[in-house]
Design an enzyme around this catalytic site. Structure first.
Site, PDB file in Angstrom:
ATOM      1  N   CYS A   1       5.257  63.699  -2.566  1.00 33.43           N
ATOM      2  CA  CYS A   1       3.766  63.989  -3.519  1.00 33.43           C
ATOM      3  C   CYS A   1       4.080  63.457  -4.822  1.00 33.43           C
ATOM      4  O   CYS A   1       5.036  63.912  -5.685  1.00 33.43           O
ATOM      5  CB  CYS A   1       3.465  65.429  -3.342  1.00 33.43           C
ATOM      6  SG  CYS A   1       2.352  65.985  -4.485  1.00 33.43           S
TER       7      CYS A   1
ATOM      8  N   CYS B   1       3.553  66.353  -7.288  1.00 37.03           N
ATOM      9  CA  CYS B   1       4.938  67.225  -7.409  1.00 37.03           C
ATOM     10  C   CYS B   1       5.960  66.293  -8.226  1.00 37.03           C
ATOM     11  O   CYS B   1       6.482  67.032  -8.963  1.00 37.03           O
ATOM     12  CB  CYS B   1       5.404  67.579  -5.982  1.00 37.03           C
ATOM     13  SG  CYS B   1       4.112  68.445  -5.180  1.00 37.03           S
TER      14      CYS B   1
ATOM     15  N   ASP C   1      12.315  30.992 -30.879  1.00 38.85           N
ATOM     16  CA  ASP C   1      13.687  30.154 -31.457  1.00 38.85           C
ATOM     17  C   ASP C   1      13.457  28.614 -31.172  1.00 38.85           C
ATOM     18  O   ASP C   1      12.681  28.521 -30.084  1.00 38.85           O
ATOM     19  CB  ASP C   1      14.802  30.831 -30.980  1.00 38.85           C
ATOM     20  CG  ASP C   1      16.212  29.747 -31.220  1.00 38.85           C
ATOM     21  OD1 ASP C   1      16.319  29.613 -32.369  1.00 38.85           O
ATOM     22  OD2 ASP C   1      16.688  29.764 -30.054  1.00 38.85           O
TER      23      ASP C   1
ATOM     24  N   ASP D   1      17.335  32.627 -27.473  1.00 46.21           N
ATOM     25  CA  ASP D   1      18.282  32.521 -26.365  1.00 46.21           C
ATOM     26  C   ASP D   1      19.754  33.171 -26.482  1.00 46.21           C
ATOM     27  O   ASP D   1      20.716  33.513 -25.797  1.00 46.21           O
ATOM     28  CB  ASP D   1      18.322  31.173 -25.490  1.00 46.21           C
ATOM     29  CG  ASP D   1      18.839  30.367 -26.530  1.00 46.21           C
ATOM     30  OD1 ASP D   1      19.953  29.958 -26.318  1.00 46.21           O
ATOM     31  OD2 ASP D   1      18.282  30.159 -27.879  1.00 46.21           O
TER      32      ASP D   1
ATOM     33  N   ASP E   1      20.383  35.275 -32.046  1.00 38.85           N
ATOM     34  CA  ASP E   1      19.038  35.899 -31.693  1.00 38.85           C
ATOM     35  C   ASP E   1      18.947  37.436 -31.462  1.00 38.85           C
ATOM     36  O   ASP E   1      17.896  38.018 -31.442  1.00 38.85           O
ATOM     37  CB  ASP E   1      18.162  35.274 -30.575  1.00 38.85           C
ATOM     38  CG  ASP E   1      18.036  33.594 -30.937  1.00 38.85           C
ATOM     39  OD1 ASP E   1      17.670  33.231 -32.246  1.00 38.85           O
ATOM     40  OD2 ASP E   1      17.851  32.886 -30.020  1.00 38.85           O
TER      41      ASP E   1
END
Length: 713
Positions: A12, A15, A413, A605, A609
């Site tokens: 449920c 629940c 970038d 990447d 960064d």
């Protein structure tokens, strides 16, 4: 200390939210996540506590909310079969597959439906009433039984109790056909609701079928042994036959083949892989037998990282999910209060017709369960994250997906993000000595480099460097390298780097990326390298700007190169930031964020960064060539390094938000309309059943449609 348990016999959604609420109140736990769809409980344990005592306390809470539900460790779960779970006696009205899944339950319900149909065809008589009462008993005996059990436990506002009161009330009013019909269609509606949820879960689980089950390990004596991928070590040789999944990340050392990487990256076109090429775990070998040398353990492999990220995505809930969980706690008591007020208050204040108003109050009891919202809203996020995974967009949580709906700035970038990151040497300019000597000193400086520019220099020409000839090496990220090579001090790096070592450079600033080389404080030349723009970069930027989104690019290149790149990509010249060091990117992103009125995405990447990825409202990293730290720091990972996936991610965020609003508006709207019609005497219990389970089924189906839709047309 992070903990994870399997949830057994939780059927449920309502629940699940109640269990979440109760566990959130425990002082020793934080970051609690009860995931109804993956059936996982995850939390952080603040203070050490005995495992058995903790588990007992958690199980007491779960059993009190939904009797029969409990937690156990994953290792224990392996000892149980799915049949054990289905045969467990559930005591909640929402245990659909458990109740309606057995043959006996289906037979009993079928008999009940048959008697109900027969009873409806008979003229009004005692016989008709008896048949309808029997039909009611057969279809709703378990709900009535569980309601009585739960009353003893102090649970008087669960679905069993409310459905029991509503239908028993209908019996008391002499509406035997309505009572039986409502109970039967409630059970049938619950069954279809459960089917819809399970189908959605299976669709998402299918996306996780990329996990390899075995690896063909080639032993030193030439024999081949089938082993678990987790038992394979770095450097081992694996044989991958046609039709098999690549079990671990590695490099092809023998043979060539075509690989299907669609499950990892969303790319439908197979890729040819030959000796020297990198292959990713989870790819499917189509036509040739290859041998690969393992480069990563299974725990660090691509396929395992994907599975971990998708499975843990549910622990980072969106505001909409948290709101619905909180809303559900108050919705049922409020509706029940309204039912009592209508059934008792209105006749006392209005006309004294208790029978009339009591019958209308029963409608409120039937639609007092918030399951349509509790099920559909989390399922919408669950489906969206699954859809993203299928398309090569790994979203680490519903909160990040939700942020995508309000973005007005995207910062890219350059190297490896908008460009391929595969540099090549295009020109060597000597100021003294020979070209071979210049290249030798440049390679000595870049010998330990992992940067694409350094690798391009190392791969150029036939000059070889021996590691023992390098006596010292020190790299300053974003600047360059100083090294001691055969007794000579070598400087290799940017113009700024060499000028920082008091070496004057009077050469004109040239277009492209330039690496300067100095030996013993004397500039001896420079090397020009170029990078290639990715095919989809310009299209991505055009579409972003077409949506009114500001696009910036950050790069360490000189201004001339940056402006040239801006011209090629179509980015406004004033939104190109050049000559940036890693720390400069952080301050520059802070400036850009101040200009943003909604939210900012950073797409990158590399290792440099990571700080900006973490600082952005949404950090998106490249998963194919991106560094591990960049992937860990980001919120979304693009598995095929295609910048156009940023467009797809934004569209997925908008679609997810649209479906959430549709489900919330539809579910609440129908319930409110039926309540009003019920008070006016227009709606009956049949319509109330539609407002409960009917709406739930439709909302779940609407949420699951995301998995099958094409997000960007």
């Amino acid at each position: 200390m992070k903990k994870e348990y399997d949830i057994i016999n939780l059927h449920c959604g309502g629940c699940a939210s109640k269990i979440q609420y109760e566990l959130d109140r425990l002082e020793n736990l934080k970051d609690v996540n009860v995931d109804f769809y993956t059936k996982k409980l995850k939390f952080t344990l603040i203070n050490n506590q005995d495992e058995s005592e903790l588990l007992q306390k958690l199980n007491e809470i779960a059993d009190k909310v939904e009797p029969g539900t409990y937690f156990q460790s994953t290792s224990s779960q392996e000892k149980f079969t799915e049949e054990n779970d289905h045969n467990h006696v559930h005591s909640h009205g929402h245990s659909h597959s458990g109740e309606l899944g057995s043959k006996l339950d289906l037979i009993i319900l079928t008999v009940g439906v048959t008697l109900f149909v027969v009873g409806l065809t008979l003229p009004k008589s005692l016989q008709k009433d008896i048949i309808l009462i029997i039909a009611y008993g057969l279809s709703g005996y378990d709900i009535l039984f569980n309601a009585l059990k739960n009353i003893k436990r102090g649970k008087v506002l669960d679905e069993n109790f409310l459905m029991g009161i509503a239908t028993v009330g209908a019996l008391g009013l002499g509406d035997f056909g309505e009572a039986a019909g409502v109970m039967i269609f409630y059970k049938i509606g619950e069954f279809f609701q459960d089917m819809a949820v399970n189908n959605s879960k299976k669709s998402i689980e299918k996306l996780m079928s990329i996990k390899p089950e075995f690896a063909n390990l080639k032993n030193k004596n030439g024999t081949v042994e089938t082993v678990n991928p987790s038992k394979v070590n770095i450097g081992d040789i694996l044989i991958v036959k046609p039709g098999e999944k690549v079990p671990l990340d590695g490099t092809v050392v023998v043979g060539s083949t075509t690989l299907d990487k669609s499950a990892l990256t969303g790319e439908s076109v197979p890729v040819v892989s030959e000796v020297g090429d990198e292959v990713l775990s989870g790819s499917i070998n189509i036509d040739g037998t290859i041998e690969i040398k393992v480069t990563r353990l299974y725990s660090d492999s691509t396929v395992n990282k994907i599975i971990e990220m998708v499975q843990s995505a549910g622990s980072k809930k969106a505001h909409a999910e948290k709101f619905i969980t909180k809303f559900a706690r108050y919705y049922t008591p409020i509706v029940v209060f309204l039912a009592v007020s209508i059934g008792l208050g209105l006749p006392l204040l209005y006309d004294g017709n208790f029978k009339l108003w009591f019958s209308r109050a029963l409608i409120f009891l039937v639609i007092s369960c918030p399951c349509a919202l509790v099920l559909s809203v989390p399922l919408t996020f669950f489906s969206s994250i699954g859809k993203g995974s299928k398309d090569g967009i790994l979203i680490k949580g519903g909160n990040y997906l939700e942020r995508l709906k309000n973005i007005d700035t995207v910062v890219f970038d350059k190297t490896g993000t908008l460009t391929k990151g595969s540099f090549k040497v295009t020109k060597i300019e000597c100021l003294s000595g020979t070209e071979r000597e210049l290249l030798e000193y440049a390679k000595a400086g870049e010998f330990y480099s992992n940067h694409p520019i350094g690798k391009a220099i190392l791969e150029y020409g036939d000059v070889n460097i021996f590691e023992w000839e390098i006596q010292g090496h020190n790299e300053k990220a974003g600047y360059g390298v100083n090294a001691l090579y055969n007794g000579k001090e070598i400087l290799v790096g940017s113009k700024r780097f060499l000028e920082g070592h008091d070496i004057e450079i009077e050469l004109d600033e040239s277009f492209g990326t330039v690496v300067y080389i100095a030996v013993d404080s004397k500039l001896i030349g420079r090397i020009f390298v170029e990078d290639e723009i990715k095919e989809s970069s310009k299209k991505t930027i055009e579409e972003l700007m077409g949506q009114g989104i500001s696009v910036y690019m950050l790069t360490g290149d000189n201004k001339k190169t940056g402006l040239h790149m801006a011209n090629l990509l179509g980015i406004d010249a004033d939104k190109i930031c050049t000559n940036l060091l890693p720390q400069d990117k952080v301050s520059k992103l802070e400036e850009i964020k101040l200009k943003s009125k909604k939210g900012t995405i950073f797409v990158g990447d590399g290792i440099n960064d990571a700080p900006v990825l973490a600082m952005a409202d949404v950090g998106i990293s490249m998963g194919k060539i991106g560094s591990d730290i960049a992937i860990e720091s980001s919120d979304i990972v693009l598995m095929n390094d295609d910048p156009y996936k940023v467009i797809e991610a934004l569209e997925l965020g908008k679609k997810n938000n649209q479906v959430v609003l549709e489900n919330v508006g539809f579910a609440l709207g129908v319930k409110v309309v039926v309540m009003v019609l019920g008070v006016l005497g227009i709606a009956n219990l049949w319509l109330a059943i539609f407002a409960d389970v009917g709406v739930s089924v439709l909302a779940v189906l609407n949420a699951s449609k995301i998995l099958k839709q094409k997000i960007v047309k």
